[in-house]
Enzyme design. Structure first.
Site, PDB file in Angstrom:
ATOM      1  N   CYS A 105      -0.936  -4.209   0.150  1.00  0.00           N
ATOM      2  CA  CYS A 105      -0.402  -4.250   1.503  1.00  0.00           C
ATOM      3  C   CYS A 105      -1.463  -4.815   2.436  1.00  0.00           C
ATOM      4  O   CYS A 105      -2.637  -4.460   2.327  1.00  0.00           O
ATOM      5  CB  CYS A 105      -0.030  -2.826   1.920  1.00  0.00           C
ATOM      6  N   HIS A 147       9.473  -2.599  -0.093  1.00  0.00           N
ATOM      7  CA  HIS A 147       8.126  -2.374   0.455  1.00  0.00           C
ATOM      8  C   HIS A 147       8.132  -2.594   1.976  1.00  0.00           C
ATOM      9  O   HIS A 147       7.616  -1.772   2.736  1.00  0.00           O
ATOM     10  CB  HIS A 147       7.121  -3.325  -0.223  1.00  0.00           C
ATOM     11  N   GLU A 148       8.723  -3.706   2.416  1.00  0.00           N
ATOM     12  CA  GLU A 148       8.770  -4.007   3.857  1.00  0.00           C
ATOM     13  C   GLU A 148       9.686  -3.032   4.594  1.00  0.00           C
ATOM     14  O   GLU A 148       9.392  -2.603   5.713  1.00  0.00           O
ATOM     15  CB  GLU A 148       9.211  -5.453   4.104  1.00  0.00           C
ATOM     16  N   HIS A 151       8.048   0.074   5.601  1.00  0.00           N
ATOM     17  CA  HIS A 151       7.243  -0.041   6.827  1.00  0.00           C
ATOM     18  C   HIS A 151       8.052   0.312   8.075  1.00  0.00           C
ATOM     19  O   HIS A 151       7.530   0.969   8.972  1.00  0.00           O
ATOM     20  CB  HIS A 151       6.688  -1.466   6.992  1.00  0.00           C
TER      21      HIS A 151
END
Length: 194
Positions: A105, A147-148, A151
């Site tokens: 990341c 993954h994004e 966030h």
């Protein structure tokens, strides 16, 4: 304009992003700046919290993975063109076996760990023109999206590691938040001693 990437430890990385509308101030410029920032840091994804904004916006450019020898031709072809802006994204469904892949990341430089994620996801989002979209993603594309997406939910990939792994990484993570890390892109460190 290349923006500084927010480092591990900054509270903005723990906020659940707010939905945005078409009248969000300077959105077009923000997206262009995020694209430049992601490219400059050689990332395949960048979420708004990583540049200090707690909104539901992230970008993906998976084309660097299209060079991987470990992927099937069909997946490489798809990743070559998997370049998108995701606004107000939602994961509708997750399916398939969970599989491990070494993730990193931009907000947590120099740390890569295996993370288990679902093989296939069904998603809804708005593109940069606020047109509604619904898609099914699999493999690496699904993983990058997840993954994004994490966030904008205030979740980091390190949260998905075993408690032993977390303990082993504790010192490294503290050092990142203090700016004690080598990076070749601009960063903003929450606990940097001036």
């Amino acid at each position: 304009m290349v923006l500084p990437i927010v480092a591990y430890g900054d509270p903005v990385l723990r906020k659940v992003g707010k939905e945005i509308t078409q009248d969000y101030p300077n959105l077009e410029e923000l997206i262009v700046n995020m694209q430049e920032t992601m490219k400059n840091a050689q990332g395949v994804g960048l979420a708004a919290p990583q540049i200090g904004r707690d909104i539901r916006l992230f970008l993906i450019d998976a084309s660097p993975f299209a060079e991987s020898d470990e992927l099937e031709e069909e997946e490489k072809e798809f990743l070559k063109t998997f370049k998108k802006t995701f606004i107000n994204a939602q994961i509708i469904e997750e399916e398939g076996e969970e599989w491990a892949f070494s993730e990193g990341c931009l907000s947590i430089p120099n740390i890569n760990e295996d993370v288990y994620r679902n093989e296939t996801i069904i998603i809804e989002y708005q593109d940069e023109n606020f047109d509604k979209k619904k898609e099914t993603l699999s493999g690496l594309a699904a993983r990058i999206f997840q993954h994004e997406y994490d966030h904008i939910e205030g979740v980091l990939f390190t949260d998905k590691l075993s408690s032993l792994k977390k303990r082993l990484l504790k010192k490294k993570l503290e050092n990142i938040s203090k700016g004690k890390v080598e990076v070749d892109y601009r960063m903003r460190f929450p606990n940097l001693k001036k």
